[in-house]
Design a protein around this motif. Structure first.
Motif, mmCIF file in Angstrom:
data_model
loop_
_atom_site.group_PDB
_atom_site.id
_atom_site.type_symbol
_atom_site.label_atom_id
_atom_site.label_comp_id
_atom_site.label_asym_id
_atom_site.label_seq_id
_atom_site.Cartn_x
_atom_site.Cartn_y
_atom_site.Cartn_z
ATOM 1 N N TRP A 158 0.836 -1.205 0.000
ATOM 2 C CA TRP A 158 0.000 0.000 0.000
ATOM 3 C C TRP A 158 0.867 1.250 0.000
ATOM 4 C CZ3 TRP A 158 -0.455 3.981 3.561
ATOM 5 C CH2 TRP A 158 -1.516 4.876 3.334
ATOM 6 N N GLU A 159 1.920 1.245 0.832
ATOM 7 C CA GLU A 159 2.839 2.374 0.871
ATOM 8 C C GLU A 159 3.547 2.546 -0.471
ATOM 9 O OE1 GLU A 159 3.566 4.645 3.007
ATOM 10 O OE2 GLU A 159 2.494 4.033 4.802
ATOM 11 N N ASP A 160 3.930 1.444 -1.059
ATOM 12 C CA ASP A 160 4.595 1.459 -2.355
ATOM 13 C C ASP A 160 3.696 2.117 -3.405
ATOM 14 O OD1 ASP A 160 6.993 -0.119 -3.890
ATOM 15 O OD2 ASP A 160 5.179 -0.064 -5.119
ATOM 16 N N GLU A 161 2.431 1.719 -3.409
ATOM 17 C CA GLU A 161 1.486 2.275 -4.378
ATOM 18 C C GLU A 161 1.191 3.743 -4.080
ATOM 19 O OE1 GLU A 161 -1.109 2.073 -7.732
ATOM 20 O OE2 GLU A 161 0.619 0.933 -7.011
ATOM 21 N N ARG A 162 1.081 4.082 -2.804
ATOM 22 C CA ARG A 162 0.821 5.470 -2.426
ATOM 23 C C ARG A 162 1.957 6.385 -2.891
ATOM 24 N NH1 ARG A 162 2.629 8.861 1.119
ATOM 25 N NH2 ARG A 162 3.971 7.293 2.105
ATOM 26 N N ILE A 163 3.188 5.945 -2.690
ATOM 27 C CA ILE A 163 4.349 6.731 -3.114
ATOM 28 C C ILE A 163 4.375 6.877 -4.628
ATOM 29 C CG2 ILE A 163 6.866 6.710 -3.249
ATOM 30 C CD1 ILE A 163 6.887 5.453 -0.472
ATOM 31 N N ARG A 164 4.106 5.777 -5.320
ATOM 32 C CA ARG A 164 4.122 5.832 -6.787
ATOM 33 C C ARG A 164 3.064 6.787 -7.313
ATOM 34 N NH1 ARG A 164 1.643 4.017 -11.040
ATOM 35 N NH2 ARG A 164 0.094 2.904 -9.796
ATOM 36 N N LEU A 165 1.847 6.736 -6.738
ATOM 37 C CA LEU A 165 0.768 7.618 -7.185
ATOM 38 C C LEU A 165 1.090 9.077 -6.861
ATOM 39 C CD1 LEU A 165 -2.388 5.517 -6.190
ATOM 40 C CD2 LEU A 165 -1.463 5.905 -8.486
ATOM 41 N N ALA A 166 1.703 9.323 -5.692
ATOM 42 C CA ALA A 166 2.079 10.689 -5.337
ATOM 43 C C ALA A 166 3.113 11.233 -6.317
ATOM 44 C CB ALA A 166 2.621 10.725 -3.909
ATOM 45 N N PHE A 167 4.100 10.394 -6.666
ATOM 46 C CA PHE A 167 5.103 10.825 -7.641
ATOM 47 C C PHE A 167 4.468 11.077 -9.002
ATOM 48 C CE2 PHE A 167 7.514 9.397 -11.323
ATOM 49 C CZ PHE A 167 8.477 10.388 -11.374
ATOM 50 N N ASP A 168 3.621 10.156 -9.461
ATOM 51 C CA ASP A 168 2.980 10.313 -10.771
ATOM 52 C C ASP A 168 2.230 11.636 -10.855
ATOM 53 O OD1 ASP A 168 3.974 7.932 -11.661
ATOM 54 O OD2 ASP A 168 2.090 6.822 -11.520
ATOM 55 N N GLN A 169 1.528 11.983 -9.780
ATOM 56 C CA GLN A 169 0.766 13.230 -9.783
ATOM 57 C C GLN A 169 1.700 14.433 -9.818
ATOM 58 O OE1 GLN A 169 -2.795 13.487 -9.898
ATOM 59 N NE2 GLN A 169 -2.060 15.506 -10.529
ATOM 60 N N ASP A 170 2.765 14.410 -9.010
ATOM 61 C CA ASP A 170 3.720 15.516 -8.996
ATOM 62 C C ASP A 170 4.406 15.671 -10.351
ATOM 63 O OD1 ASP A 170 3.106 16.001 -6.370
ATOM 64 O OD2 ASP A 170 4.908 15.070 -5.545
ATOM 65 N N ALA A 171 4.813 14.538 -10.932
ATOM 66 C CA ALA A 171 5.499 14.579 -12.225
ATOM 67 C C ALA A 171 4.557 15.078 -13.318
ATOM 68 C CB ALA A 171 6.035 13.197 -12.575
ATOM 69 N N TYR A 172 3.322 14.591 -13.306
ATOM 70 C CA TYR A 172 2.337 15.015 -14.306
ATOM 71 C C TYR A 172 2.059 16.514 -14.182
ATOM 72 C CZ TYR A 172 -2.036 15.227 -16.941
ATOM 73 O OH TYR A 172 -3.018 15.557 -17.841
ATOM 74 N N ASP A 173 1.917 16.997 -12.939
ATOM 75 C CA ASP A 173 1.681 18.429 -12.736
ATOM 76 C C ASP A 173 2.841 19.262 -13.269
ATOM 77 O OD1 ASP A 173 -0.699 17.807 -11.518
ATOM 78 O OD2 ASP A 173 0.020 18.077 -9.473
ATOM 79 N N SER A 174 4.072 18.791 -13.075
ATOM 80 C CA SER A 174 5.247 19.522 -13.563
ATOM 81 C C SER A 174 5.261 19.592 -15.086
ATOM 82 C CB SER A 174 6.530 18.849 -13.057
ATOM 83 O OG SER A 174 6.616 18.902 -11.653
ATOM 84 N N ILE A 175 4.979 18.468 -15.720
ATOM 85 C CA ILE A 175 4.992 18.430 -17.186
ATOM 86 C C ILE A 175 3.874 19.294 -17.754
ATOM 87 C CG2 ILE A 175 4.717 16.920 -19.200
ATOM 88 C CD1 ILE A 175 6.076 14.718 -17.526
ATOM 89 N N MET A 176 2.691 19.240 -17.134
ATOM 90 C CA MET A 176 1.583 20.055 -17.620
ATOM 91 C C MET A 176 1.852 21.549 -17.417
ATOM 92 S SD MET A 176 -0.556 18.102 -19.086
ATOM 93 C CE MET A 176 0.902 17.156 -19.602
ATOM 94 N N ALA A 177 2.559 21.899 -16.341
ATOM 95 C CA ALA A 177 2.930 23.300 -16.137
ATOM 96 C C ALA A 177 3.841 23.779 -17.258
ATOM 97 C CB ALA A 177 3.608 23.470 -14.778
ATOM 98 N N LEU A 178 4.783 22.927 -17.661
ATOM 99 C CA LEU A 178 5.671 23.261 -18.771
ATOM 100 C C LEU A 178 4.882 23.401 -20.064
ATOM 101 C CD1 LEU A 178 8.461 23.605 -20.062
ATOM 102 C CD2 LEU A 178 8.624 21.112 -20.186
ATOM 103 N N GLN A 179 3.963 22.484 -20.303
ATOM 104 C CA GLN A 179 3.178 22.549 -21.536
ATOM 105 C C GLN A 179 2.308 23.805 -21.579
ATOM 106 O OE1 GLN A 179 0.232 19.406 -22.201
ATOM 107 N NE2 GLN A 179 0.749 19.430 -24.373
ATOM 108 N N ARG A 180 1.684 24.153 -20.453
ATOM 109 C CA ARG A 180 0.860 25.365 -20.420
ATOM 110 C C ARG A 180 1.693 26.613 -20.691
ATOM 111 N NH1 ARG A 180 -1.495 22.610 -16.024
ATOM 112 N NH2 ARG A 180 -0.192 23.763 -14.556
ATOM 113 N N ASN A 181 2.907 26.636 -20.150
ATOM 114 C CA ASN A 181 3.763 27.788 -20.386
ATOM 115 C C ASN A 181 4.179 27.881 -21.845
ATOM 116 O OD1 ASN A 181 4.472 29.876 -18.639
ATOM 117 N ND2 ASN A 181 6.617 29.266 -18.589
#
Length: 349
Positions: free
Chosen positions: A39-62
């Protein structure tokens, strides 16, 4: 004779419940620990995926914001019979005020060789000593050689720190000329691959976005018409590190490391546009999850080119005390099993 009432066998039927209780307790403790770990493994992976996706989308919007600003300048040229230096300065200065990631915005007309002297005379009336330049193999700026067409940087904003770009013939470089021709023939905004900017004094990589502008009241529906009626280009100049930094400035995800590859370019060692990697802090190590699974790859399209963005993370950001909950559960389960076994031992007849 010794009284048998005081000699209990170590193993017997009475010890079976004790053995089963302790065994089941161990099994359940390990099962619970594995479940919590997963569960912790999945929680960490999902948290990273969201952070990484937000970063990439911020770059794309800019990127979309910046390319929209380049198109806005193109609309100015479509709506005006002639854009002079003061008008270009006034219009572009406001754009740069709200677009700090842009290194420069330029107006680059197409100048026929037969018009070269008239063009230089008109430019020198505003800028004494102005000349059309090109780069030598030794990176020196010299007067441009004779060719059929020139694409000199005529207006540039801001002028400060971009003085070397003024007068530079984009057509003197095969890579830049190819981008201009692609934009001219398509009628669309076109991005370059990785290149070294004329105004670059360090070693940062740059890229150009070129938008074609055609003569007003002249058709530009076919490739032949576009080639014939080309007026020039609006060119946006970017340093990739500045572009990424400003895109993520208000995102607060500094633990996300991005690498940007030009998937549309040839695999010649220049397809890596940008890379930011983080060193591991001493003593923290790198956990298996961060090393193998904390990465995300997303393709985006900008200026007609495909960019592959690879996001990874610093291991220490996602290896927190909470990720050791599985060990707490295991130890608690084993302790409970031992206490229960001890209780049963003391209460067996």
């Amino acid at each position: 004779m010794q009284n048998s009432r005081y000699c209990k066998p170590v193993f017997g039927r009475q010890s079976i419940p004790l053995f089963l209780t302790f065994t089941i307790g161990i099994v359940l403790s390990f099962a619970a620990a594995i479940a919590v770990h997963d569960w912790e493994d999945e929680r960490i992976r999902l948290a990273f995926d969201q952070d990484a996706y937000d970063s990439i989308m911020a770059l794309q919007r800019n990127l979309e914001h910046y390319t929209d600003q380049i198109r806005a300048i193109g609309s100015l040229y479509k709506a005006s019979r002639k854009v002079d230096r003061e008008e270009f300065h006034a219009f572009v200065s406001d754009i740069l005020l709200h677009s700090s990631g842009i290194r420069a915005l330029e107006w680059v007309p197409r100048v026929n060789n037969s018009e070269r002297e008239n063009y230089l005379e008109a430019m020198r009336a505003d800028i004494p000593g102005y000349r059309i330049t090109e780069r030598t193999a030794q990176e020196e700026l010299v007067a441009a050689a004779v060719r059929d067409f020139y694409y000199p940087v005529t207006f540039v904003e801001p002028v400060k720190d971009n003085e070397h770009a003024l007068g530079f013939d984009l057509g003197s470089n095969p890579v830049r000329l190819k981008v201009l021709h692609e934009a001219r023939d398509s009628g669309e905004l076109v991005a370059s691959g990785r290149l070294r900017l004329v105004q670059e004094t360090g070693d940062q990589a740059g890229l150009l976005f070129s938008l074609p502008v055609y003569h007003n009241d002249m058709p530009a529906k076919t490739i032949e018409q576009r080639r014939k009626n080309l007026h020039g280009f609006i060119v946006g100049v970017f340093r990739l590190s500045d572009l990424v930094r400003t895109s993520l400035a208000y995102h607060n995800k500094q633990h996300i490391m991005l690498q940007i590859y030009d998937a549309s370019g040839a695999n010649d060692g220049k397809n890596l546009l940008y890379s930011r990697t983080g060193a591991e802090p001493r003593g923290t190590g790198r956990n298996k999850l961060s090393g193998n699974r904390l990465n995300l790859r997303i393709n985006i399209t900008t200026g007609g080119r495909q960019w592959l963005i690879h996001a990874t993370a610093r291991a220490d950001r996602y290896t927190s005390a909470s990720s050791w909950n599985w060990l707490v559960v295991l130890l608690a389960g084993l302790l409970f099993s031992a206490l229960l076994a001890l209780y049963l031992t003391n209460n067996l007849d």
